[in-house]
Design a protein around this motif. Structure first.
Motif, PDB file in Angstrom:
ATOM      1  N   PHE A   3      -3.658  -7.144  -4.641  1.00 47.13           N
ATOM      2  CA  PHE A   3      -2.917  -5.889  -4.744  1.00 47.13           C
ATOM      3  C   PHE A   3      -3.782  -4.772  -5.328  1.00 47.13           C
ATOM      4  O   PHE A   3      -3.636  -3.606  -4.949  1.00 47.13           O
ATOM      5  CB  PHE A   3      -1.653  -6.080  -5.581  1.00 47.13           C
ATOM      6  N   ALA A   4      -4.682  -5.109  -6.254  1.00 46.21           N
ATOM      7  CA  ALA A   4      -5.584  -4.096  -6.810  1.00 46.21           C
ATOM      8  C   ALA A   4      -6.533  -3.571  -5.735  1.00 46.21           C
ATOM      9  O   ALA A   4      -6.829  -2.371  -5.677  1.00 46.21           O
ATOM     10  CB  ALA A   4      -6.378  -4.675  -7.977  1.00 46.21           C
ATOM     11  N   GLN A  53       0.836  -1.205   0.000  1.00 47.09           N
ATOM     12  CA  GLN A  53       0.000   0.000   0.000  1.00 47.09           C
ATOM     13  C   GLN A  53       0.867   1.249   0.000  1.00 47.09           C
ATOM     14  O   GLN A  53       0.588   2.224  -0.717  1.00 47.09           O
ATOM     15  CB  GLN A  53      -0.922  -0.004   1.219  1.00 47.09           C
ATOM     16  N   PHE A  54       1.940   1.234   0.764  1.00 38.15           N
ATOM     17  CA  PHE A  54       2.888   2.355   0.801  1.00 38.15           C
ATOM     18  C   PHE A  54       3.490   2.602  -0.585  1.00 38.15           C
ATOM     19  O   PHE A  54       3.587   3.749  -1.041  1.00 38.15           O
ATOM     20  CB  PHE A  54       3.991   2.059   1.822  1.00 38.15           C
ATOM     21  N   LEU A  55       3.871   1.529  -1.272  1.00 39.13           N
ATOM     22  CA  LEU A  55       4.462   1.665  -2.610  1.00 39.13           C
ATOM     23  C   LEU A  55       3.454   2.217  -3.612  1.00 39.13           C
ATOM     24  O   LEU A  55       3.798   3.055  -4.455  1.00 39.13           O
ATOM     25  CB  LEU A  55       4.979   0.307  -3.086  1.00 39.13           C
ATOM     26  N   PHE A  56       2.200   1.762  -3.532  1.00 37.43           N
ATOM     27  CA  PHE A  56       1.175   2.212  -4.473  1.00 37.43           C
ATOM     28  C   PHE A  56       0.792   3.671  -4.231  1.00 37.43           C
ATOM     29  O   PHE A  56       0.726   4.472  -5.177  1.00 37.43           O
ATOM     30  CB  PHE A  56      -0.081   1.345  -4.369  1.00 37.43           C
ATOM     31  N   GLN A  57       0.518   3.998  -2.969  1.00 43.41           N
ATOM     32  CA  GLN A  57      -0.085   5.284  -2.665  1.00 43.41           C
ATOM     33  C   GLN A  57       0.912   6.385  -2.324  1.00 43.41           C
ATOM     34  O   GLN A  57       0.591   7.570  -2.461  1.00 43.41           O
ATOM     35  CB  GLN A  57      -1.093   5.106  -1.523  1.00 43.41           C
ATOM     36  N   GLU A  58       2.108   6.016  -1.887  1.00 43.87           N
ATOM     37  CA  GLU A  58       3.103   7.028  -1.526  1.00 43.87           C
ATOM     38  C   GLU A  58       4.208   7.164  -2.560  1.00 43.87           C
ATOM     39  O   GLU A  58       4.770   8.248  -2.732  1.00 43.87           O
ATOM     40  CB  GLU A  58       3.730   6.686  -0.165  1.00 43.87           C
ATOM     41  N   LYS A  59       4.534   6.078  -3.262  1.00 43.09           N
ATOM     42  CA  LYS A  59       5.647   6.095  -4.210  1.00 43.09           C
ATOM     43  C   LYS A  59       5.205   5.949  -5.665  1.00 43.09           C
ATOM     44  O   LYS A  59       6.053   5.957  -6.557  1.00 43.09           O
ATOM     45  CB  LYS A  59       6.648   4.979  -3.865  1.00 43.09           C
ATOM     46  N   GLY A  60       3.908   5.798  -5.909  1.00 43.93           N
ATOM     47  CA  GLY A  60       3.393   5.763  -7.267  1.00 43.93           C
ATOM     48  C   GLY A  60       3.706   4.507  -8.058  1.00 43.93           C
ATOM     49  O   GLY A  60       3.639   4.507  -9.293  1.00 43.93           O
ATOM     50  N   PHE A  61       4.034   3.403  -7.371  1.00 46.59           N
ATOM     51  CA  PHE A  61       4.312   2.140  -8.066  1.00 46.59           C
ATOM     52  C   PHE A  61       3.018   1.593  -8.663  1.00 46.59           C
ATOM     53  O   PHE A  61       1.933   1.769  -8.093  1.00 46.59           O
ATOM     54  CB  PHE A  61       4.904   1.107  -7.103  1.00 46.59           C
ATOM     55  N   GLN A  85       8.524   6.009  -7.974  1.00 42.50           N
ATOM     56  CA  GLN A  85       9.666   6.780  -7.497  1.00 42.50           C
ATOM     57  C   GLN A  85      10.632   5.862  -6.748  1.00 42.50           C
ATOM     58  O   GLN A  85      10.293   5.314  -5.699  1.00 42.50           O
ATOM     59  CB  GLN A  85       9.197   7.897  -6.562  1.00 42.50           C
ATOM     60  N   TRP A  86      11.825   5.692  -7.324  1.00 38.54           N
ATOM     61  CA  TRP A  86      12.830   4.885  -6.658  1.00 38.54           C
ATOM     62  C   TRP A  86      13.536   5.697  -5.576  1.00 38.54           C
ATOM     63  O   TRP A  86      13.851   6.868  -5.767  1.00 38.54           O
ATOM     64  CB  TRP A  86      13.870   4.365  -7.654  1.00 38.54           C
ATOM     65  N   SER A  87      13.746   5.061  -4.447  1.00 38.44           N
ATOM     66  CA  SER A  87      14.502   5.638  -3.339  1.00 38.44           C
ATOM     67  C   SER A  87      15.013   4.474  -2.502  1.00 38.44           C
ATOM     68  O   SER A  87      14.683   3.311  -2.777  1.00 38.44           O
ATOM     69  CB  SER A  87      13.616   6.560  -2.495  1.00 38.44           C
ATOM     70  N   VAL A  88      15.813   4.771  -1.518  1.00 42.77           N
ATOM     71  CA  VAL A  88      16.297   3.709  -0.632  1.00 42.77           C
ATOM     72  C   VAL A  88      15.116   3.006   0.035  1.00 42.77           C
ATOM     73  O   VAL A  88      15.075   1.775   0.149  1.00 42.77           O
ATOM     74  CB  VAL A  88      17.254   4.287   0.440  1.00 42.77           C
ATOM     75  N   THR A  89      14.131   3.789   0.458  1.00 41.06           N
ATOM     76  CA  THR A  89      12.929   3.225   1.098  1.00 41.06           C
ATOM     77  C   THR A  89      12.167   2.330   0.137  1.00 41.06           C
ATOM     78  O   THR A  89      11.709   1.243   0.514  1.00 41.06           O
ATOM     79  CB  THR A  89      12.009   4.361   1.585  1.00 41.06           C
TER      80      THR A  89
END
Length: 300
Positions: free
Chosen positions: A94-95, A28-36, A215-219
């Motif tokens: 995941f959807a 959920q963090f990747l989808f909603q915060e990082k735009g994956f 958005q790629w980042s260390v997190t």
């Protein structure tokens, strides 16, 4: 420190279930915060986890990983299991997270035991027991509380989250029922490994894994690694290993930790609101799982 076998089994299944629940929140963090994209994460999770599981089975040498392809019946069963079961349950789950949140998606997926029970009642043309009737009623009421917060006039989650969440429950039921023949004749690691790899390859034709958005980042890197390795591979291995020390019924009941961990982390980390009606709905569905697990064990 040495543990008694039973304690070891309990600890393993709880760890596995918690990792499954946490990985949903991380997704959920990747989808909603990082735009994956959901599609990319599903493809990568299936391809990498499938390859690692098959490599593990090959190195361990429990069974020839290619043997499953020699039988025509096994071959087609495996392909159907991989595409409809493995890919189906991964994508719908995941959807549902993407359009809602990990807590709700995980809880809705846990309706699968109720779907399995209803299917078996219809297939076997038998009258449901009192325990089954109570469990189904609790599950329906719990779902009502989760998606409406107790009000018949509104939905507390989006229609897409509800659609994919219910779809996840049905595909999870298929995932459970379909591979019975395969699991009776082949090592479970081989079956699941091939199922994941087949699902990942099939989905790659729809969404190639090199088509990436986000958005790629260390997190982000650590989050993806957690979903693939801890939330899939290690969680699966912990659950399988636990079955050496405790009964499947106990493992099924203890795996109820998954929706609880997903709900707790979603509220604590991602600040997802969880009202009292939704909390009660979660508890009702977990009670449903416990009732059906012990009812199944009693029949066995």
């Amino acid at each position: 420190m040495k543990f008694q076998p039973r304690i070891k089994g309990i600890m393993l299944v709880i760890i596995g279930a918690m990792l499954w629940g946490i990985s949903g929140t991380v997704a959920q963090f990747l989808f909603q915060e990082k735009g994956f994209s959901t599609e990319w994460l599903v493809a990568i999770r299936l391809l990498v986890s499938g390859l690692i599981l098959l490599l593990y089975a090959f190195i361990k040498g429990d069974q020839d990983i290619w043997k499953i392809w020699k039988s025509k019946h096994s071959r087609w069963s495996l392909i159907i299991f991989g595409i409809i079961g493995t890919l189906g349950v991964q994508y719908t789950y995941f959807a549902s997270i993407k359009y809602g949140n990990a807590a709700t998606a995980t809880i809705l997926q846990y309706l699968s035991p109720v779907i399995i029970t209803c299917y078996l009642i219809i297939r076997n043309k038998k009258i449901p027991s009192l325990q089954e009737i109570i469990a189904i009623a609790l599950a329906m009421f719990g779902t009502f509380l989760i998606i409406t917060k107790g009000s018949i006039h509104t939905l507390s989650i989006s229609k897409l989250a509800l659609f994919w969440g219910i779809g996840s429950a049905f595909t999870a039921a298929f995932y459970t029922l379909k591979p019975r023949y395969l699991l009776a004749n082949y090592n479970s690691t081989v079956v699941v490994g091939w199922g994941m790899l087949i699902g990942g390859i099939a989905f790659s034709f729809i969404h190639p894994p090199w088509n990436f958005t986000g958005q790629w980042s260390v997190t982000s890197i650590f989050a993806v690694m957690f979903v693939v390795l801890f939330g899939t591979l290690i969680a699966f291995c912990c659950y399988l290993e636990s079955l050496k020390y405790i009964q499947p019924t106990e493992a099924s009941v203890l795996s109820s930790v998954e929706p609880l961990s997903a709900s707790f982390l979603s509220v604590l980390w991602l600040h997802v609101p969880l009202d009292m009606p939704q909390l009660l709905g979660t508890i009702f569905i977990i009670i449903t799982i416990i009732i059906l697990s012990f009812a199944k064990n009693k029949k066995a």
